[in-house]
Design a protein around this motif. Structure first.
Motif, short mmCIF file in Angstrom:
data_model
loop_
_atom_site.label_atom_id
_atom_site.label_comp_id
_atom_site.label_asym_id
_atom_site.label_seq_id
_atom_site.Cartn_x
_atom_site.Cartn_y
_atom_site.Cartn_z
N LYS A 52 -34.37 76.20 -34.50
CA LYS A 52 -33.26 76.33 -35.85
C LYS A 52 -33.12 74.64 -36.10
CE LYS A 52 -29.02 78.43 -36.57
NZ LYS A 52 -27.90 77.31 -36.25
N ASP A 79 -29.21 73.40 -38.08
CA ASP A 79 -28.54 74.34 -39.00
C ASP A 79 -28.46 75.53 -39.73
OD1 ASP A 79 -25.96 73.08 -40.84
OD2 ASP A 79 -26.37 72.70 -42.45
N LYS A 80 -28.65 75.65 -40.82
CA LYS A 80 -28.95 76.35 -41.22
C LYS A 80 -30.31 77.17 -42.04
CE LYS A 80 -23.98 77.12 -43.06
NZ LYS A 80 -23.63 78.39 -42.48
N ASN A 98 -34.54 79.04 -45.47
CA ASN A 98 -32.61 79.10 -44.86
C ASN A 98 -33.12 80.24 -44.38
OD1 ASN A 98 -30.59 80.62 -46.24
ND2 ASN A 98 -29.54 78.81 -46.52
N ASP A 132 -30.83 83.10 -44.44
CA ASP A 132 -30.01 84.00 -45.40
C ASP A 132 -31.64 84.70 -46.14
OD1 ASP A 132 -27.42 83.94 -44.88
OD2 ASP A 132 -27.05 82.40 -46.00
#
Length: 167
Positions: free
Chosen positions: A10, A12-13, A106, A108
């Motif tokens: 990982k 950040d996002k 990302n 999401d």
């Protein structure tokens, strides 16, 4: 003892994923990792596999739990790791390797249940891992590659073999 390892790196996002060239999960985005060799510990395996697949040397990967499965195509399991790397780490992607294509995705996007390009069980257990719910055994039952059941059990003294008996 389980036979496989997987790591989610990982930044950040985003998470570094591999679109695999080989079975299982050929053509799907997945974490990095693979088969435990010889007398390796699962920690030694994930450090080796991550380096082989990404060139990244993991310093302190966090062991977060296990994923086990029963299937009409065979049973198995893997040790799951999470490793955060600083934003200043520069892994240029997309990058084609012998194992497949590496790319930062990302979170999401990865967890979207409409996304058919990511290995399906990740959408179930990765949110828990990212929310700090560690020391879980994530149990899946499959038929013909489709998830029929998903459940979790807290680690403590619960063994892997017992988790298979419960499925």
């Amino acid at each position: 003892m389980l036979n496989y390892t997987i790591c989610f790196i990982k930044k950040d996002k985003e998470i570094l994923l591999l679109n695999r060239n080989k079975k299982p999960n050929m053509g799907m985005w997945n974490g990095v990792g693979g088969k435990i060799e010889g007398s390796e510990s699962h920690l030694e395996s994930i450090i080796r596999e991550t380096y082989e697949e990404t060139g990244i040397i993991l310093n302190n990967p966090l062991y977060v739990g296990n994923v086990v499965w029963k299937s009409n195509n065979g049973d198995g399991g893997m040790y799951v790791y999470l490793s955060e790397i600083p934003d200043r780490s520069d892994v240029q992607t997309p990058l084609s390797t012998l194992e497949g294509i590496l790319d930062w995705k990302n979170i999401d996007w990865i967890l979207d249940f409409e996304n058919k390009g990511v290995v399906s069980n990740i959408k179930h257990y990765l949110p828990k891992v990212l929310n700090g719910e560690i020391d879980l055994i994530h149990q899946f039952v499959y038929k013909d590659g489709l998830i029929l059941e998903y459940s979790t059990t807290k680690f403590n003294e619960y063994s892997i073999s017992e988790s298979f008996q419960q499925l």
